[in-house]
Design a protein around this motif. Structure first.
Motif, short mmCIF file in Angstrom:
data_model
loop_
_atom_site.label_atom_id
_atom_site.label_comp_id
_atom_site.label_asym_id
_atom_site.label_seq_id
_atom_site.Cartn_x
_atom_site.Cartn_y
_atom_site.Cartn_z
N ASP A 127 -4.85 13.90 -1.30
CA ASP A 127 -4.26 13.27 -2.48
C ASP A 127 -3.16 12.30 -2.06
O ASP A 127 -2.94 11.28 -2.72
CB ASP A 127 -3.68 14.33 -3.42
CG ASP A 127 -4.74 15.29 -3.94
OD1 ASP A 127 -5.79 14.81 -4.40
OD2 ASP A 127 -4.52 16.52 -3.87
N TYR A 128 -2.48 12.64 -0.96
CA TYR A 128 -1.39 11.82 -0.46
C TYR A 128 -1.44 11.75 1.06
O TYR A 128 -2.01 12.63 1.73
CB TYR A 128 -0.02 12.39 -0.88
CG TYR A 128 0.18 12.47 -2.37
CD1 TYR A 128 0.72 11.40 -3.08
CD2 TYR A 128 -0.16 13.64 -3.07
CE1 TYR A 128 0.91 11.48 -4.44
CE2 TYR A 128 0.03 13.72 -4.45
CZ TYR A 128 0.56 12.63 -5.13
OH TYR A 128 0.74 12.70 -6.49
N THR A 129 -0.83 10.71 1.61
CA THR A 129 -0.71 10.55 3.06
C THR A 129 0.76 10.35 3.41
O THR A 129 1.44 9.52 2.81
CB THR A 129 -1.52 9.34 3.56
OG1 THR A 129 -2.91 9.58 3.32
CG2 THR A 129 -1.29 9.12 5.06
N LEU A 130 1.23 11.14 4.38
CA LEU A 130 2.61 11.03 4.83
C LEU A 130 2.66 10.27 6.15
O LEU A 130 2.03 10.68 7.13
CB LEU A 130 3.24 12.41 5.01
CG LEU A 130 4.67 12.41 5.55
CD1 LEU A 130 5.64 11.79 4.55
CD2 LEU A 130 5.12 13.83 5.93
N SER A 131 3.40 9.19 6.17
CA SER A 131 3.62 8.41 7.38
C SER A 131 5.00 8.73 7.93
O SER A 131 6.00 8.58 7.22
CB SER A 131 3.50 6.91 7.09
OG SER A 131 3.87 6.14 8.21
N LEU A 132 5.08 9.20 9.18
CA LEU A 132 6.35 9.58 9.80
C LEU A 132 6.63 8.74 11.04
O LEU A 132 5.70 8.34 11.75
CB LEU A 132 6.33 11.05 10.20
CG LEU A 132 6.39 12.11 9.09
CD1 LEU A 132 6.16 13.49 9.69
CD2 LEU A 132 7.73 12.06 8.37
N SER A 133 7.89 8.49 11.29
CA SER A 133 8.27 7.80 12.52
C SER A 133 9.65 8.27 12.98
O SER A 133 10.48 8.71 12.17
CB SER A 133 8.28 6.29 12.33
OG SER A 133 9.26 5.90 11.38
N LYS A 170 -4.08 5.27 -3.73
CA LYS A 170 -4.18 3.83 -3.91
C LYS A 170 -3.29 3.06 -2.94
O LYS A 170 -3.25 1.83 -2.97
CB LYS A 170 -3.81 3.46 -5.36
CG LYS A 170 -4.76 4.03 -6.40
CD LYS A 170 -4.34 3.60 -7.80
CE LYS A 170 -5.31 4.13 -8.84
NZ LYS A 170 -4.90 3.72 -10.23
N GLY A 171 -2.56 3.80 -2.10
CA GLY A 171 -1.68 3.15 -1.14
C GLY A 171 -0.31 2.82 -1.68
O GLY A 171 0.46 2.09 -1.04
N ASN A 172 0.01 3.36 -2.84
CA ASN A 172 1.33 3.13 -3.43
C ASN A 172 2.33 4.16 -2.91
O ASN A 172 2.03 5.36 -2.87
CB ASN A 172 1.26 3.22 -4.96
CG ASN A 172 0.32 2.20 -5.56
OD1 ASN A 172 0.33 1.03 -5.17
ND2 ASN A 172 -0.52 2.63 -6.49
N ALA A 173 3.50 3.72 -2.52
CA ALA A 173 4.54 4.64 -2.07
C ALA A 173 5.09 5.42 -3.26
O ALA A 173 5.42 4.84 -4.30
CB ALA A 173 5.66 3.87 -1.39
N VAL A 174 5.19 6.74 -3.11
CA VAL A 174 5.73 7.59 -4.18
C VAL A 174 7.00 8.31 -3.74
O VAL A 174 7.72 8.86 -4.57
CB VAL A 174 4.69 8.61 -4.66
CG1 VAL A 174 3.49 7.92 -5.28
CG2 VAL A 174 4.25 9.52 -3.51
N MET A 175 7.28 8.29 -2.42
CA MET A 175 8.48 8.92 -1.91
C MET A 175 8.83 8.33 -0.55
O MET A 175 7.94 8.02 0.24
CB MET A 175 8.29 10.44 -1.80
CG MET A 175 9.54 11.21 -1.39
SD MET A 175 9.60 11.52 0.39
CE MET A 175 8.32 12.76 0.59
N HIS A 176 10.13 8.17 -0.30
CA HIS A 176 10.57 7.60 0.97
C HIS A 176 11.90 8.23 1.36
O HIS A 176 12.74 8.50 0.50
CB HIS A 176 10.72 6.07 0.85
CG HIS A 176 11.27 5.42 2.08
ND1 HIS A 176 10.50 5.18 3.19
CD2 HIS A 176 12.52 4.97 2.38
CE1 HIS A 176 11.24 4.59 4.12
NE2 HIS A 176 12.47 4.46 3.66
N PHE A 177 12.08 8.48 2.66
CA PHE A 177 13.36 9.01 3.13
C PHE A 177 13.66 8.45 4.51
O PHE A 177 12.78 8.01 5.25
CB PHE A 177 13.35 10.54 3.16
CG PHE A 177 12.33 11.14 4.09
CD1 PHE A 177 12.65 11.40 5.42
CD2 PHE A 177 11.06 11.46 3.64
CE1 PHE A 177 11.72 11.95 6.28
CE2 PHE A 177 10.12 12.02 4.49
CZ PHE A 177 10.45 12.26 5.81
N ARG A 178 14.94 8.48 4.84
CA ARG A 178 15.42 7.97 6.12
C ARG A 178 16.73 8.68 6.46
O ARG A 178 17.60 8.82 5.60
CB ARG A 178 15.66 6.45 6.03
CG ARG A 178 16.13 5.79 7.33
CD ARG A 178 16.40 4.31 7.10
NE ARG A 178 16.74 3.63 8.33
CZ ARG A 178 15.87 3.07 9.15
NH1 ARG A 178 14.58 3.09 8.82
NH2 ARG A 178 16.24 2.48 10.26
#
Length: 224
Positions: A127-133, A170-178
């Motif tokens: 349902d979602y994809t988490l991209s981490l760096s 759909k490739g829309n960001a729904v959450m972001h953290f830093r």
């Protein structure tokens, strides 16, 4: 002729009164909350930056955690650089596999589990994809030191900026953290610089696990 102008003037008066009522007794309406560059709403957090979509909720969802990306920066100077190469301060393929497993496990335990969400290894079914760096990542010393320098002491295991973005199908960001992370930092009473501890691959991975758990726990509290 007088009757012709009475109705328009009355209508104008009513319109002005309606506008004044909508603006409220205190003046102009409050402006809408400002979104970030991804269109997300900033949230108050102990982390440096957290933003999420309005009414963010991924309860019961499946999440694919993409392999972490590591961007290295200047190395620590606590060890004689002449004895090591740049590659000695970077994670090898086996280390990267361990890092991916560690991040996936800690994120699942601290953020997904409280939401009854799960990890899937198939991105097509997620349902979602988490991209981490890990940006500006710097290891205090080589994880595999040479035999003649196996006793290395440092004030911390590593430093890095943990960055993550959660995308929907759909490739829309729904959450972001830093957040900047001083991993395994030893703050003790042995002087203003802190306390030196022996650096090994065992302590490095233990410090990484503790620090990532803290980071994802803070993220969880922010978005409860």
């Amino acid at each position: 002729m007088k009757r012709i102008f009475i109705l328009p003037l009355l209508g104008m008066a009513l319109l002005v009164g309606a506008c004044a009522h909508q603006s409220g007794e205190g003046g102009e309406p409050e402006p809408a909350a400002q979104t970030d560059s991804l269109g997300l709403l900033p949230r108050s957090s102990t982390l440096d930056e957290v933003a999420a979509a309005f009414a963010f909720d991924i309860s019961g969802a499946s999440v694919f955690i993409a392999p972490v990306k590591v961007d290295y920066t200047k190395r620590f100077s606590s060890v004689a650089r002449s004895r090591y190469r740049e590659k000695d301060y970077e994670l090898d393929e086996k280390d990267m596999q361990q890092m991916n497993a560690l991040l996936a496990k800690t994120f699942t335990e601290k953020f997904l589990a409280p939401r009854n969400s799960t990890v899937t290894e198939n991105p097509q079914q997620a349902d979602y994809t988490l991209s981490l760096s890990l940006e500006k990542f710097s290891v205090a010393a080589p994880l595999d030191p040479s035999p003649w320098t196996w006793r290395i002491y440092t004030e911390q295991s590593a430093y890095g900026v943990l960055v993550g973005t959660l995308y929907d199908r759909k490739g829309n960001a729904v959450m972001h953290f830093r957040d900047r992370r001083d991993i395994g930092e030893n703050l003790a009473a042995y002087g203003p610089a802190g306390r030196l501890e022996r650096f090994t691959s065992v302590t490095f991975w233990a410090d990484m696990r503790i620090d990532m758990r803290r980071a994802f726990a803070s993220l969880n509290r922010t978005l409860l």
